[in-house]
Design an enzyme around this catalytic site. Sequence first.
Site, short mmCIF file in Angstrom:
data_model
loop_
_atom_site.label_atom_id
_atom_site.label_comp_id
_atom_site.label_asym_id
_atom_site.label_seq_id
_atom_site.Cartn_x
_atom_site.Cartn_y
_atom_site.Cartn_z
N LYS A 115 0.87 -1.18 0.00
CA LYS A 115 0.00 0.00 0.00
C LYS A 115 0.90 1.22 0.00
O LYS A 115 2.00 1.19 0.54
CB LYS A 115 -0.86 0.00 1.27
CG LYS A 115 -2.10 0.85 1.17
CD LYS A 115 -3.31 0.08 0.67
CE LYS A 115 -4.50 1.00 0.49
NZ LYS A 115 -5.71 0.28 0.13
N GLY A 143 -24.69 3.10 4.93
CA GLY A 143 -24.09 3.58 3.69
C GLY A 143 -25.03 3.37 2.54
O GLY A 143 -25.84 2.43 2.54
N GLY A 197 -23.67 4.10 -0.78
CA GLY A 197 -22.75 4.39 -1.88
C GLY A 197 -22.67 3.27 -2.88
O GLY A 197 -23.64 2.53 -3.09
N VAL A 239 -20.89 0.32 -3.06
CA VAL A 239 -21.03 -1.08 -2.61
C VAL A 239 -22.44 -1.32 -2.08
O VAL A 239 -23.11 -2.28 -2.46
CB VAL A 239 -19.96 -1.42 -1.53
CG1 VAL A 239 -20.19 -2.82 -0.99
CG2 VAL A 239 -18.56 -1.29 -2.12
N ALA A 240 -22.90 -0.45 -1.18
CA ALA A 240 -24.23 -0.61 -0.59
C ALA A 240 -25.30 -0.66 -1.68
O ALA A 240 -26.23 -1.48 -1.62
CB ALA A 240 -24.52 0.54 0.37
P1 NAD Z 1 -18.76 5.24 -1.40
O1 NAD Z 1 -17.99 6.46 -1.11
O2 NAD Z 1 -19.37 5.04 -2.73
O3 NAD Z 1 -19.94 5.08 -0.30
C1 NAD Z 1 -19.73 5.23 1.06
C2 NAD Z 1 -20.96 5.93 1.60
O4 NAD Z 1 -20.91 5.90 3.03
C3 NAD Z 1 -21.05 7.41 1.21
O5 NAD Z 1 -22.29 7.65 0.57
C4 NAD Z 1 -20.92 8.14 2.54
O6 NAD Z 1 -21.69 9.34 2.59
C5 NAD Z 1 -21.45 7.11 3.51
N1 NAD Z 1 -21.05 7.30 4.91
C6 NAD Z 1 -19.87 7.71 5.40
N2 NAD Z 1 -19.92 7.73 6.74
C7 NAD Z 1 -21.14 7.30 7.11
C8 NAD Z 1 -21.78 7.10 8.35
N3 NAD Z 1 -21.15 7.32 9.51
N4 NAD Z 1 -23.06 6.66 8.35
C9 NAD Z 1 -23.69 6.42 7.21
N5 NAD Z 1 -23.14 6.60 5.99
C10 NAD Z 1 -21.88 7.03 5.94
O7 NAD Z 1 -17.77 4.02 -1.03
P2 NAD Z 1 -17.89 2.50 -1.47
O8 NAD Z 1 -16.97 2.27 -2.62
O9 NAD Z 1 -19.31 2.08 -1.51
O10 NAD Z 1 -17.16 1.80 -0.22
C11 NAD Z 1 -17.88 1.55 0.98
C12 NAD Z 1 -16.97 0.78 1.92
O11 NAD Z 1 -16.56 -0.45 1.31
C13 NAD Z 1 -15.67 1.49 2.31
O12 NAD Z 1 -15.34 1.13 3.63
C14 NAD Z 1 -14.66 0.90 1.36
O13 NAD Z 1 -13.34 0.99 1.88
C15 NAD Z 1 -15.14 -0.53 1.29
N6 NAD Z 1 -14.70 -1.24 0.09
C16 NAD Z 1 -15.06 -0.80 -1.14
C17 NAD Z 1 -14.65 -1.51 -2.26
C18 NAD Z 1 -15.05 -1.08 -3.65
O14 NAD Z 1 -14.84 -1.87 -4.57
N7 NAD Z 1 -15.63 0.09 -3.85
C19 NAD Z 1 -13.88 -2.67 -2.12
C20 NAD Z 1 -13.55 -3.12 -0.84
C21 NAD Z 1 -13.98 -2.40 0.26
#
Ligand code: NAD
Length: 348
Positions: A81, A182, A184, A186-187
């Site tokens: 990293k 969340g 975003g 992934v959700a």
């Molecule tokens: P994203 O930025 O698209 O979505 C994250 C969402 O979480 C945002 O909408 C943000 O406003 C919300 N958020 C932040 N703090 C919050 C809280 N306290 N309560 C409620 N909502 C909150 O990110 P993503 O790509 O969907 O990633 C989500 C998680 O998954 C992260 O922890 C990321 O590290 C992990 N992750 C993502 C991937 C990927 O492929 N995108 C892969 C592995 C792990």
Amino acid sequence: MQSPWEYPDFDDHEIVHFVHDRASGLRAIIAVHSTHLGPGAGGVRFWNYAETGDALRDALRLSRGMSYKNAMAGLPLGGGKAVILSDEARTKTPEMLAAYGQAVEKLSGSYVTAEDVGITVADLDAVSKHTRFIAGLPVGEGEVGGDPGPHTSYGVFLGIKAAVRRALGKDSLAGLHIAMQGAGSVAGGVARRAAAEGARISLTDIDRSRAYRLAAEVGASVVAPEEIISLEADIFSPNALGAILTEETIAGLNVPIVAGGANNQLATPQDGQRIHQRGILYAPDYVINAGGIINVSSEYLRDADAAGVKSRVEQVPVRLEQIWSESASTGRNPAEVADDMAKRLIGR
Ligand code: NAD
């Protein structure tokens, strides 16, 4: 000042590079935890750290996490990293990105870079002009690679189904209630698949408009951010930030299953034991959320087509089952079992 070797996350890193390019002002740390299974692969984070020690700690922790994640996903990749230390104004220049790419190139492939917090696809594109050791770049229609989000979501969805099978003895999510933190990338993917199977979803996001948009699309209810962790449901799915499972929040959980894609969900290693003691089934985060890195790895290694990537992501529930079975037979908590499996795979 604490010696770098004494940081708990140092954990026998193979090598840690400190980069300073005077002309562009770039300051970066590139940590390679293990190359036992292949080149150390993991994203680069662009962040303003209060102290250099915080940046080093972040790089070491994330790099070791990538070793575990890549090993448990069965990938021929080690863990690494990078962090770029930004100023308070988050100044990011093309010269800095070029210098970062040159630094990665000098490591001759022992570290492969990709996106992380603070780095956009456009930034990565700029870095790629200076190094071959990079993945997560935009790809054309039908090509393997690009946005890891949908692949992560698919793996998380399959992981949730596996947890439901094990903890509740059900083959479908129909009629089950998911509390989702969340809204975003992934959700969103998880919610769409779960809703299509008939799950009832309550969700939240600190970005309220995002929460309402996703809720309207999948027929979910929106709850306040502080309510989600203790909501009574069948599954709590964390898909926002890390360190949300603490002694206090675990005591308030009102679900039989915790399974979601957020990285570093456990605030401390003891929290894995706390969830276990409450009789809640936990899906270790770096195992359930490996779909994205599986896709990125295939883009870099050019060793699978789209169908191949899909079938590799479908191994996520198989790995979770192995962890839960070992946990059931030994009485040890799933987070600890996963860490030990990962360590065995990387020869530690
Ligand atoms: P994203 O930025 O698209 O979505 C994250 C969402 O979480 C945002 O909408 C943000 O406003 C919300 N958020 C932040 N703090 C919050 C809280 N306290 N309560 C409620 N909502 C909150 O990110 P993503 O790509 O969907 O990633 C989500 C998680 O998954 C992260 O922890 C990321 O590290 C992990 N992750 C993502 C991937 C990927 O492929 N995108 C892969 C592995 C792990």
